[in-house]
Design a protein around this motif. Structure first.
Motif, PDB file in Angstrom:
ATOM      1  N   SER A  59     -12.694  20.993  -4.491  1.00 26.33           N
ATOM      2  CA  SER A  59     -13.783  22.301  -4.473  1.00 26.33           C
ATOM      3  C   SER A  59     -13.441  23.988  -4.062  1.00 26.33           C
ATOM      4  N   ASP A  60     -14.581  24.421  -3.583  1.00 28.56           N
ATOM      5  CA  ASP A  60     -14.305  25.874  -3.271  1.00 28.56           C
ATOM      6  C   ASP A  60     -13.925  26.327  -1.665  1.00 28.56           C
ATOM      7  N   ASP A  61     -14.864  25.479  -0.737  1.00 32.06           N
ATOM      8  CA  ASP A  61     -14.277  24.879   0.543  1.00 32.06           C
ATOM      9  C   ASP A  61     -13.875  23.762   0.802  1.00 32.06           C
ATOM     10  N   SER A  62     -13.302  22.674  -0.036  1.00 26.26           N
ATOM     11  CA  SER A  62     -13.113  21.075   0.463  1.00 26.26           C
ATOM     12  C   SER A  62     -12.617  20.826  -0.172  1.00 26.26           C
ATOM     13  N   PHE A  63     -11.153  19.888   0.475  1.00 23.68           N
ATOM     14  CA  PHE A  63      -9.999  18.966  -0.527  1.00 23.68           C
ATOM     15  C   PHE A  63      -9.791  17.665  -0.123  1.00 23.68           C
ATOM     16  N   SER A  64      -9.891  16.811  -0.996  1.00 22.11           N
ATOM     17  CA  SER A  64      -9.270  15.532  -0.579  1.00 22.11           C
ATOM     18  C   SER A  64      -8.451  14.639  -1.206  1.00 22.11           C
ATOM     19  N   VAL A  65      -7.404  13.855  -0.996  1.00 20.73           N
ATOM     20  CA  VAL A  65      -6.939  13.494  -0.852  1.00 20.73           C
ATOM     21  C   VAL A  65      -7.206  11.674  -1.044  1.00 20.73           C
ATOM     22  N   ASN A  66      -7.387  10.622  -2.244  1.00 19.55           N
ATOM     23  CA  ASN A  66      -7.426   9.362  -2.362  1.00 19.55           C
ATOM     24  C   ASN A  66      -6.330   8.778  -2.496  1.00 19.55           C
ATOM     25  N   ALA A  67      -5.854   8.372  -1.513  1.00 20.66           N
ATOM     26  CA  ALA A  67      -3.958   7.446  -2.654  1.00 20.66           C
ATOM     27  C   ALA A  67      -4.244   6.505  -1.852  1.00 20.66           C
ATOM     28  N   SER A  68      -3.179   5.256  -2.480  1.00 17.85           N
ATOM     29  CA  SER A  68      -2.609   3.861  -2.766  1.00 17.85           C
ATOM     30  C   SER A  68      -1.557   3.867  -2.360  1.00 17.85           C
ATOM     31  N   TYR A  69      -1.153   3.291  -1.052  1.00 20.14           N
ATOM     32  CA  TYR A  69       0.256   3.243  -1.635  1.00 20.14           C
ATOM     33  C   TYR A  69       0.784   1.275  -1.805  1.00 20.14           C
ATOM     34  N   TRP A  70       1.788   1.219  -1.851  1.00 23.75           N
ATOM     35  CA  TRP A  70       2.596  -0.212  -2.094  1.00 23.75           C
ATOM     36  C   TRP A  70       3.172  -0.511  -1.171  1.00 23.75           C
ATOM     37  N   ILE A  71       3.247  -1.300  -0.126  1.00 23.08           N
ATOM     38  CA  ILE A  71       4.664  -1.847   0.774  1.00 23.08           C
ATOM     39  C   ILE A  71       4.833  -3.181   0.047  1.00 23.08           C
ATOM     40  N   ASP A  72       6.040  -3.532  -0.316  1.00 27.51           N
ATOM     41  CA  ASP A  72       6.472  -4.904  -1.304  1.00 27.51           C
ATOM     42  C   ASP A  72       6.636  -5.639  -0.677  1.00 27.51           C
ATOM     43  N   GLU A  73       5.936  -5.450   0.974  1.00 25.98           N
ATOM     44  CA  GLU A  73       6.247  -7.149   1.517  1.00 25.98           C
ATOM     45  C   GLU A  73       6.018  -6.523   2.993  1.00 25.98           C
ATOM     46  N   LEU A  74       5.489  -8.487   3.528  1.00 25.55           N
ATOM     47  CA  LEU A  74       4.846  -8.132   4.796  1.00 25.55           C
ATOM     48  C   LEU A  74       5.486  -8.563   5.986  1.00 25.55           C
ATOM     49  N   PRO A  75       5.357  -7.110   6.889  1.00 28.11           N
ATOM     50  CA  PRO A  75       5.848  -7.799   8.043  1.00 28.11           C
ATOM     51  C   PRO A  75       6.212  -8.427   9.219  1.00 28.11           C
ATOM     52  N   ARG A  76       7.012  -9.025   9.078  1.00 28.92           N
ATOM     53  CA  ARG A  76       7.623 -10.258   9.876  1.00 28.92           C
ATOM     54  C   ARG A  76       7.109 -10.293  11.526  1.00 28.92           C
ATOM     55  N   ASP A  77       7.340  -9.006  11.912  1.00 28.42           N
ATOM     56  CA  ASP A  77       6.492  -8.656  13.462  1.00 28.42           C
ATOM     57  C   ASP A  77       4.896  -8.439  13.706  1.00 28.42           C
ATOM     58  N   ASP A  78       4.473  -8.171  12.388  1.00 26.44           N
ATOM     59  CA  ASP A  78       3.194  -7.716  12.023  1.00 26.44           C
ATOM     60  C   ASP A  78       2.707  -6.743  12.556  1.00 26.44           C
ATOM     61  N   ARG A  79       4.289  -5.777  12.746  1.00 21.56           N
ATOM     62  CA  ARG A  79       3.738  -4.014  12.719  1.00 21.56           C
ATOM     63  C   ARG A  79       4.399  -3.400  11.767  1.00 21.56           C
TER      64      ARG A  79
END
Length: 143
Positions: A88-108
């Motif tokens: 809009s004239d005075d605001s901007f937003s991006v809703n983004a979706s990201y995929w990581i193709d593996e699970l973290p073995r150390d939970d991090r």
């Protein structure tokens, strides 16, 4: 996670993690980038301006989108996204979706977020995701 997690913040611009969904094949991250005032103009002009015709920055086209890098299990690289942009004239937003193709073995998961053309400096956050060890047993497969 209860509510959004702020990943990066600068005057009139920020990035937040809305949700993390764990699947047996990887993680789905939902992020939001928002800018207001002059930063909204910068974000719209430099990143997703109405004149943008190219998928990424080149020597002739310096436009860029928010940059997200992910480190999981000692592997690091840029996260690729699909996104919805609201301007809009005075605001901007991006809703983004990201995929990581593996699970973290150390939970991090290390997330690095920056959007230099819109004024958001680089910021790093470590997500600790617990309870992924027995995910395969807890997932109810529908198909």
């Amino acid at each position: 996670m209860h509510g959004p997690v702020v990943l990066a913040r600068a005057p009139d611009i920020g990035a937040g993690l809305r949700a993390v969904f764990a699947y047996t094949s990887g993680l789905h991250l939902l992020l939001t980038f928002r800018a207001a005032g002059e930063r909204a103009v910068d974000a719209g002009s430099w990143s997703y301006g109405r004149l943008r015709r190219y998928p990424g920055p080149t020597a002739d086209n310096p436009y860029t989108a928010p940059e997200v890098r992910v480190t999981v299990n000692d592997s690091s690289g840029p996260a690729h996204t699909s996104s919805h942009v609201f301007i809009s004239d005075d605001s901007f937003s991006v809703n983004a979706s990201y995929w990581i193709d593996e699970l973290p073995r150390d939970d991090r998961v290390l997330l690095s977020v920056e959007w230099p053309y819109a004024g958001l400096p680089r910021s790093e956050t470590v997500l600790t995701l617990q309870g992924l060890d027995d995910l395969d047993e807890r997932v109810l497969r529908l198909v």
